[in-house]
Design a protein around this motif. Structure first.
Motif, short mmCIF file in Angstrom:
data_model
loop_
_atom_site.label_atom_id
_atom_site.label_comp_id
_atom_site.label_asym_id
_atom_site.label_seq_id
_atom_site.Cartn_x
_atom_site.Cartn_y
_atom_site.Cartn_z
N THR A 125 29.35 138.85 -56.80
CA THR A 125 29.24 138.68 -58.25
C THR A 125 29.41 139.99 -59.00
OG1 THR A 125 26.84 138.93 -58.10
CG2 THR A 125 27.71 136.69 -58.02
N LEU A 126 29.77 139.88 -60.27
CA LEU A 126 29.98 141.05 -61.12
C LEU A 126 28.75 141.31 -61.99
CD1 LEU A 126 33.66 140.28 -62.23
CD2 LEU A 126 32.88 141.64 -60.29
N GLY A 127 28.23 140.27 -62.60
CA GLY A 127 27.02 140.41 -63.40
C GLY A 127 27.23 141.08 -64.74
N SER A 155 48.81 130.02 -63.00
CA SER A 155 47.87 129.13 -62.32
C SER A 155 46.93 129.91 -61.41
CB SER A 155 48.62 128.07 -61.51
OG SER A 155 49.37 128.68 -60.46
N ALA A 156 47.40 131.02 -60.84
CA ALA A 156 46.54 131.84 -59.97
C ALA A 156 45.42 132.48 -60.80
CB ALA A 156 47.37 132.92 -59.28
N THR A 157 45.75 132.94 -61.99
CA THR A 157 44.72 133.52 -62.85
C THR A 157 43.76 132.45 -63.33
OG1 THR A 157 46.24 135.27 -63.52
CG2 THR A 157 44.33 134.89 -64.94
N GLU A 158 44.29 131.28 -63.65
CA GLU A 158 43.42 130.16 -64.05
C GLU A 158 42.45 129.81 -62.92
OE1 GLU A 158 46.16 127.11 -65.08
OE2 GLU A 158 46.90 128.17 -66.87
N ASP A 159 42.93 129.82 -61.70
CA ASP A 159 42.06 129.52 -60.55
C ASP A 159 40.96 130.58 -60.42
OD1 ASP A 159 43.52 127.27 -59.94
OD2 ASP A 159 44.70 128.24 -58.35
N TYR A 160 41.33 131.84 -60.64
CA TYR A 160 40.33 132.91 -60.52
C TYR A 160 39.29 132.79 -61.64
CZ TYR A 160 38.09 137.44 -60.42
OH TYR A 160 37.14 138.43 -60.38
N VAL A 161 39.74 132.47 -62.84
CA VAL A 161 38.79 132.29 -63.95
C VAL A 161 37.84 131.13 -63.65
CG1 VAL A 161 38.59 131.59 -66.37
CG2 VAL A 161 40.25 133.33 -65.71
N LYS A 162 38.37 130.06 -63.08
CA LYS A 162 37.49 128.94 -62.71
C LYS A 162 36.46 129.39 -61.68
CE LYS A 162 37.54 124.15 -61.01
NZ LYS A 162 36.41 124.36 -60.07
N HIS A 163 36.89 130.21 -60.72
CA HIS A 163 35.95 130.73 -59.73
C HIS A 163 34.86 131.56 -60.40
CE1 HIS A 163 34.39 132.78 -56.17
NE2 HIS A 163 34.57 133.92 -56.82
N LEU A 164 35.25 132.40 -61.35
CA LEU A 164 34.25 133.19 -62.07
C LEU A 164 33.25 132.29 -62.79
CD1 LEU A 164 36.48 135.99 -63.68
CD2 LEU A 164 34.85 136.28 -61.81
#
Length: 400
Positions: A327-329, A346-355
């Protein structure tokens, strides 16, 4: 009429001042270039010491008007925990620092290459790759831009080695504090593409206790190379896929030498890919792009014999150098151009969803028609107020 004449006179003075400053910077860039080569020649023994310590520094005469700047060589830590050397550029406004000191923006640059000669601080204009520099200086921030270990200063390449790049971004701030008065411990991380990966890892490293003297308050990224597995899947049969993966071979061979042999890492290459690898990794994306592409283009679809994201040891190495394992926090700003053919939206969207799924606080901005190259630049009108709000401790809007 009198008001028009006054405005025209003011514009003339402003234009004259801008032209004078441009001429001054060109002249002083030429003077800087005379000493560049010798400045970066530092014995490897100088790496011994504490991370963040300055080994060597020199003023940059061509600093933007109203600021002072330096080239520095400093100590940082690589993936194996060894102390290594890195270089960076530091720029600080000449105006007095505010009460409590200046916040420092640590910048992670996008891919310029993996060879020593590809470092942004070696460019004729060493500030060219520092996206937002002039706006940040005008707003009162200091800015520091690492070259990453293995660039400019001799050493192993750290291309897409997240921990090494992230540590270099944090230690560059500690080094800058030793040069310029009035720099606070408040840090904002900012990176584009490869530098997005570096900034995210810097935030992860800070959250896990690396560089405890720094107070990292937020991280902003544009078209980040966040998930290397997905990035490799998307790009492996394209020009970016050939160049990105080629640059990663020497860095991963060095970083993982205690776990995998060079033969194991190179096994994924075709015969043609193996024959071209040394030449590809010696070329810089910005200054030797035509030659690089002339070699890479015939290798599209024939550089590797299998998808590295599905083939060991690459599968493991890509996973370990993908952001999101911890986590970043802190608040996160993510920008993405929707016409990007290097980092698929789509790769960035997936990463944002993970965040979002892991409870991070994210502001996600997308830009129609914007390619990979412009993602950071078009973010600036949104990023400046976002950084200001983060520093003020104001609640930020969230996409999650």
């Amino acid at each position: 009429m009198k008001r028009v004449l006054v405005l025209l006179a003011a514009c003339s003075i402003l234009l004259t001042g801008c032209l004078w400053d441009a001429e001054r910077r060109v002249d002083e860039d030429e003077a800087d270039q005379i000493t560049d080569a010798s400045f970066y020649d530092v014995p490897a023994s100088e790496a011994a010491g504490k991370p963040g310590e300055v080994v060597k520094s020199e003023p940059i005469l061509s600093a933007p008007f109203g600021s002072s700047a330096w080239r520095i060589i400093y100590r940082t830590t690589d993936l194996a925990g060894s102390t290594v050397l890195a270089s960076a550029v530091v720029a600080v406004p000449d105006a007095p620092a505010p009460a409590g000191g200046r916040a420092v923006i640590s910048w992670g640059h996008p891919t310029t290459g993996a060879a020593r000669s590809c470092a942004p601080s070696l460019l004729f204009d060493p500030f060219l790759m520092m996206t937002g520099l002039h706006e940040f200086l005008a707003a009162g921030y200091a800015m520091v831009a690492t070259d990453y270990p293995g660039m400019a200063v001799e050493g192993d390449s750290s291309y897409l080695v997240g921990v090494t790049e992230g540590n270099a971004m944090l230690d560059a701030v500690i080094a800058a504090q030793q040069l310029a008065d009035g720099l606070s411990d408040r840090v904002l991380l900012w990176g584009h593409s490869q530098g997005g990966q570096a900034a995210l890892f810097a935030a992860q490293q800070a959250a896990s206790g690396y560089a405890p003297s720094l107070d990292v308050l937020g991280v902003a990224v544009a078209a980040p190379a966040a998930d290397l597995t997905e990035l490799m899947d998307d790009d492996i049969k394209s020009m970016p896929g050939v160049t990105i993966s080629a640059y990663a071979f020497p860095s991963y061979s060095a970083a993982y030498s205690n776990r995998y042999s060079s033969d194991e890492i190179d096994a994924v290459l075709t015969a043609d890919g193996k024959a071209a690898l040394d030449k590809l990794t010696s070329l810089c994306l910005l200054t030797q792009g035509d030659e690089l592409h002339s070699i890479a283009k015939p290798l599209i679809g024939n550089f590797v014999s299998s998808n590295p994201s599905e083939t060991e040891p690459w599968k493991t190495m890509l996973e370990e150098n993908s952001a999101g394992a911890s986590t970043l926090g802190v608040p996160v700003f993510v920008a993405q151009g929707l016409a990007d053919d290097t980092v698929d939206p789509s790769a960035t969207e997936d990463y944002v969803k993970h965040l979002c799924d892991t409870g991070e606080h994210v502001e996600f901005r997308t830009f129609d028609g914007i390619t990979h190259l412009l993602a950071a630049e078009v973010s600036m009108p949104h990023l400046l107020p976002w950084f200001k709000g983060v520093l003020a401790g104001k609640p930020q809007t969230t996409t999650c």
